[in-house]
Design an enzyme around this catalytic site. Structure first.
Site, PDB file in Angstrom:
ATOM      1  N   ASP A 482       7.439  -8.607  19.207  1.00  0.00           N
ATOM      2  CA  ASP A 482       8.697  -8.335  19.914  1.00  0.00           C
ATOM      3  C   ASP A 482       9.067  -6.862  19.666  1.00  0.00           C
ATOM      4  O   ASP A 482       8.418  -6.188  18.856  1.00  0.00           O
ATOM      5  CB  ASP A 482       9.772  -9.274  19.329  1.00  0.00           C
ATOM      6  N   GLU A 485       8.787  -1.818  22.546  1.00  0.00           N
ATOM      7  CA  GLU A 485       8.895  -0.830  23.650  1.00  0.00           C
ATOM      8  C   GLU A 485       8.685   0.590  23.169  1.00  0.00           C
ATOM      9  O   GLU A 485       8.198   1.386  23.984  1.00  0.00           O
ATOM     10  CB  GLU A 485      10.261  -0.999  24.332  1.00  0.00           C
ATOM     11  N   ASP A 558      14.722 -10.791  27.231  1.00  0.00           N
ATOM     12  CA  ASP A 558      15.953 -11.500  26.889  1.00  0.00           C
ATOM     13  C   ASP A 558      16.806 -11.815  28.113  1.00  0.00           C
ATOM     14  O   ASP A 558      17.734 -11.084  28.456  1.00  0.00           O
ATOM     15  CB  ASP A 558      16.741 -10.681  25.854  1.00  0.00           C
TER      16      ASP A 558
END
Ligand SMILES: *[C@@H]1O[C@H](CO)[C@@H](O)[C@H](O)[C@H]1NC(C)=O
Length: 914
Positions: A482, A485, A558
């Site tokens: 997770d 980015e 999300d």
């Protein structure tokens, strides 16, 4: 015949660019343009994207060469193409079957603000229109002027919320336009919470005021119907019209913006003397609308693949031939995944697991989010809540189930945390612009980030997954990446500063969009390292880029527990799957907020047909495991999940096909019916493979939906097995809460396993049911792929079966001979003998269900096996459907059922109905 055309292109400011154009075997044209003498190295994304791809250039014929233009001709997928390169002004026109399909710089947006040192004068942009009076500028020139002004607003030392970007190589940028003459529809450019057919961002039809932005970042509660950037980026777009599809892929990892504009006509009439060899009179009168796309990136070079089509399936094949085939997942990975932030402790895990059994709901994987760690130090366990992690995993493993733990890229700054300390000591961290280890804020507080651009950084990361390093991990533990980015809580736009430095001296701005994909890759390599290359990796990533499909699955990030988030998940997944990343899903229920019970039920019904099927929820939400809602809701959710488990043989075959040719697992109806213009904008329904069409219910209190079933095919209601009589217009289908409309396309053979076990792997020796849906001609075809569902023995030992199933003229036949002969033939490797493979993988067929045939016309059913002369007569019946998963109440349908034909998948046989 030649291989590559190269030329030197000079901008009017005197900077030289090297242009090269080559035709590649496998259906692509490659256009490269880069500064001949840049200040520093330019990061070459293609070195990663095209790694391990055999690039064979295809010869072409030089058909014209004059001072005005050069033209070449070549064949691709048996279609003749011509490319004309106009020298002044520079422009390229590609046509196929004598019809223009792609142009480059038709609108003159080519723009290259090169790297320069701070004390050098700013470049005068010579390509800028000379006129200064806006009144005299054409529409294109005005647009370009406006764009340049926007770009130039970025001066040296850009400041973003008080953070300075030092821009040591100046405010660089690159831009160019590509036009698709006669194409109204374009698809791609993930990730955006937007439509499937891309909405125009410029021109009279513009529906957004900004271009699509590609810049991976962690966005809190993302907005819908918006071109804003999200977690992943693939600079790929496909233009499609009734008779043609063509794709483009820009291999560049910098921040990117793409404008899409529809224009009347087929584009500007090429000022070419192309008439010399292209008979323009033969140009077909395609749609009078064209789509122009304008691409801008902050840095890097121009390196574009034009994927020549001519169908959506061919473009998927070409895209994944060059950017990598989707990895074949393990069987468990395509089962149902149960996640939440957070399952609290070992007792909670045991209770959740036990409830799945008590409520008879199958699932394969239980997930642990960040709270399972010792202070957000990944690869560790909270010693109080998870004192015996290996026992916990083994308790799941004995039931055939797996566990996933989260492993994020930020490493807590702590000398007592070996992963962080060692990475720092080995010099493997991302650096700040001053050259020290970059210090940012994330879940654990002050953190470091491994530099995955550095091969040593990836190797170090991979080694952390060895059982000796990751204490408490077992072979049934897999991984979730997770926040990659990367998310940096105190960074500009919650990510890394662009002037951070990576291995090779590259600034973060040049590599930003590939960073997360390289973590994904290093984690997958870790799974290979720990298992000595025997166990297929399973890694879920939030960030993604070109080629992510080689490493594992992604999800859409999300999302929120609202109906419109459920609805948008369909176009989002169609776009991502069509961009090569075929193993993708959206979280069931929505991450933020508490879904109403009907929303949750509808979400399960839809998501059971997504490639990746996981429920997940924020730490502040109420518990929402499937049994918490009471009847009839728990039963409806149970049935939604069981519906997926029944079709796992079909689904696994689709993943194998995707691994072979890049075909999306979940795909648009347009992809299957590319000539049917009514399908071009459909995004409220989709296909799973070529056999199933699903129209989910994605709004509250909807009692019926209108479903477009392409009239060129025969359709059956999959829930009742009833043949749909009228397909000329959309079909109206009732949708009480327990019904999700699903249709089976005539001409398909769908392999199922009607016994549902607790986990996917427990059913592998169960027999198959073949649902045979006949088309207008009374025929049907299907495939069934089988292997051990976990290892690489299908590659190394040829241990797999591809059964080709065909029904024609009343005869169902199964052949696998071609497959068995092909195994290992190319490289002469030793393969396991056919009898052994059949013994371990060749399950029996327990039932044929034939739709579209009357039993009254059948007098006998005889099965014949290869080598046998006399056949064996079988029982058959025309009966009311009493199959599990088929609605008995409304389904007083009659189908022909053949019971226990005593044949194996993998053997040669035929069953004759006469
Ligand atoms: C393309 O194929 C056709 C038919 O085989 C042939 O006549 C033509 O010369 C080929 N063109 C090129 C450029 O190779």
């Amino acid at each position: 015949m030649k291989g590559t055309l190269s030329a030197s292109v000079s901008s009017s400011s005197g900077v030289l660019f090297a242009l090269s154009v080559g035709v590649l075997d496998g259906g692509a044209l490659r256009v490269q343009m880069r500064e001949e003498n840049p200040i520093g190295n330019l990061y070459q994304v293609a070195n990663v994207v095209l790694e391990n791809v055999e690039l064979k250039s295809k010869p072409f014929k030089l058909v014209q060469s004059s001072s005005e233009y050069t033209a070449i001709a070549f064949n691709s997928t048996d279609i003749e193409h011509t490319l004309a390169i106009h020298h002044r002004p520079f422009r390229m026109d590609l046509s196929s079957r004598n019809t223009p399909i792609w142009t480059f710089n038709e609108h003159g947006y080519l723009h290259y603000e090169h790297q320069r040192l701070k004390d050098s004068p700013p470049p005068t942009d010579g390509s800028e229109p000379a006129q200064s009076n806006d009144e005299t500028l054409s529409e294109d020139e005005k647009t370009k002027k406006q764009l340049l002004e926007e770009i130039k607003k970025d001066m040296w030392d850009e400041s973003f919320s008080g953070k300075i970007d030092s821009k040591p190589k100046g405010p660089t940028s690159i831009g160019f336009d590509m036009n698709f003459p006669g194409f109204k529809h374009t698809y791609g450019l993930p990730q955006h919470a937007s439509s499937y057919s891309l909405k125009p961002t410029r021109g009279s039809e513009a529906q957004y005021s900004e271009p699509y932005r590609l810049y991976n970042f962690d966005v809190f509660e993302y907005e819908l119907d918006n071109p804003m950037a999200l977690y992943g980026s693939v600079p790929f777009l496909m233009a499609h019209r009734k008779d043609y599809s063509v794709g483009v892929l820009w291999m560049n990892a910098a921040e990117m913006w793409v404008d899409v504009e529809r224009k009347a006509g087929r584009g500007s009439s090429p000022a070419l003397q192309m008439q010399d060899y292209v008979p323009f009179s033969t140009i077909s009168q395609t749609s009078a609308t064209s789509t122009t796309t304008h691409w801008m990136a902050e840095s890097g070079s121009i390196d574009v693949l034009i994927l020549l089509g001519p169908t959506p399936a061919a473009v998927s094949d070409q895209l994944t031939r060059f950017s990598g085939r989707p990895a074949l997942p393990q069987l468990f990975a395509i089962g149902y995944h149960q996640c939440r932030w957070n399952y609290l402790d070992e007792q909670d895990v045991a209770d959740v697991d036990a409830n799945f059994d008590q409520f008879d709901i199958p699932y394969d994987v239980l997930w642990l989010d960040i709270e399972h760690t010792d202070g957000k130090r990944y690869f560790t366990w909270d010693k109080v809540k998870f004192p015996n992690p290996a026992d916990m995993q083994n308790d799941l493993a004995v039931k055939g189930r797996k566990m996933v733990t989260i492993i994020d890229p930020h490493l807590k700054q702590d000398d007592g945390y070996p992963v962080s300390k060692k990475a720092k000591d080995l010099g493997l961290l991302v650096k700040n612009s001053g050259g020290s280890d970059f210090d940012g804020w994330c879940w654990p507080g002050s953190s470091f980030w491994i530099d995955y651009l550095n091969p040593e950084g990836r190797k170090f990361w991979a080694e952390q997954f060895k059982y000796t390093n990751y204490q408490g991990s077992t072979p049934s533990l897999y991984t979730w990446n997770d926040m990659n980015e990367p998310s940096v809580f105190n960074g500009p736009e919650i990510t890394m500063p662009k002037d951070n430095l990576h291995h090779g001296g590259f600034e973060h701005r040049e590599v930003h969009n590939i960073y997360g994909a390289l973590q994904h890759r290093a984690t997958a390599e870790g799974h290979l390292v720990r298992s000595d290359n025997t166990d297929r990796p399973f890694v879920l990533s939030r960030a993604f880029f070109i080629g992510t499909q080689k490493y594992g699955a992604i999800w859409t990030g999300d999302n929120t527990a609202t109906w419109d988030h459920l609805a948008v998940s369909v176009p989002m997944l169609l776009t991502i799957g069509g961009s090569g990343i075929t193993f993708c899903g959206a979280d069931v229920g929505g991450f933020f907020g508490n879904p109403d019970t009907d929303l949750l039920v509808r979400w399960y019904q839809m998501a059971a047909f997504q490639p990746f099927f996981r429920a997940h929820a924020h730490i502040d939400t109420k518990r929402r495991e499937p049994w918490l809602f009471g009847e009839p809701f728990t039963s409806t959710i149970r049935e939604a999940i069981r519906r997926r488990y029944r079709i796992l043989p079909y689904l696994y075959t689709l993943f194998w096909e995707s691994n072979q040719n890049g075909a999306p697992v979940m795909r648009s109806i347009m992809h299957e019916f590319p000539e049917d213009e009514n399908t071009f904008e459909i995004e409220d329904a989709f296909m799973l493979g070529s056999a199933l069409l699903i129209h989910p219910v994605v709004a509250k209190d909807v009692t019926s939906v209108s479903v477009y079933l392409p009239p060129s095919a025969v359709w059956y209601n999959y829930n009742t097995f009833a043949r749909i009589s009228n397909t000329a217009s959309p079909v109206q289908v009732e949708t009480p809460l327990d019904v999700i409309p699903i249709f089976l396309k005539g001409g398909s053979i769908l392999p199922r396993r009607d016994r549902v076990r607790r986990a996917a792997g427990l059913g592998v020796h169960d027999p198959y049911t073949l649902v045979i849906a006949l088309d207008k001609a009374g025929s049907a075809k299907g495939k069934l792929y089988v292997d051990d569902g976990k290892s690489y023995r299908h590659e190394t030992h040829g241990e797999s079966i591809v059964a080709d199933l065909e029904f024609q003229g009343g005869v169902l036949s199964s052949t696998s001979r071609a497959w068995f002969e092909k195994r290992g033939a190319a490289d002469g490797k030793v393969v396991t003998d056919q009898a052994t493979v059949l013994e371990s993988l060749g399950n029996r067929v327990e039932r044929l269900v034939i739709l579209g045939m009357k039993a009254s016309g059948v007098k006998s059913v005889v099965v014949k096996k290869a080598g046998e002369t006399a056949g064996k007569r079988l029982e058959f019946s025309e009966e009311e459907v009493v199959l599990e998963g088929v609605d008995e109440g409304s389904a007083k349908q009659t189908v022909v059922i053949v019971k226990d034909p005593k044949v194996l998948i993998g053997e040669e046989w035929s069953i004759v109905l006469s």
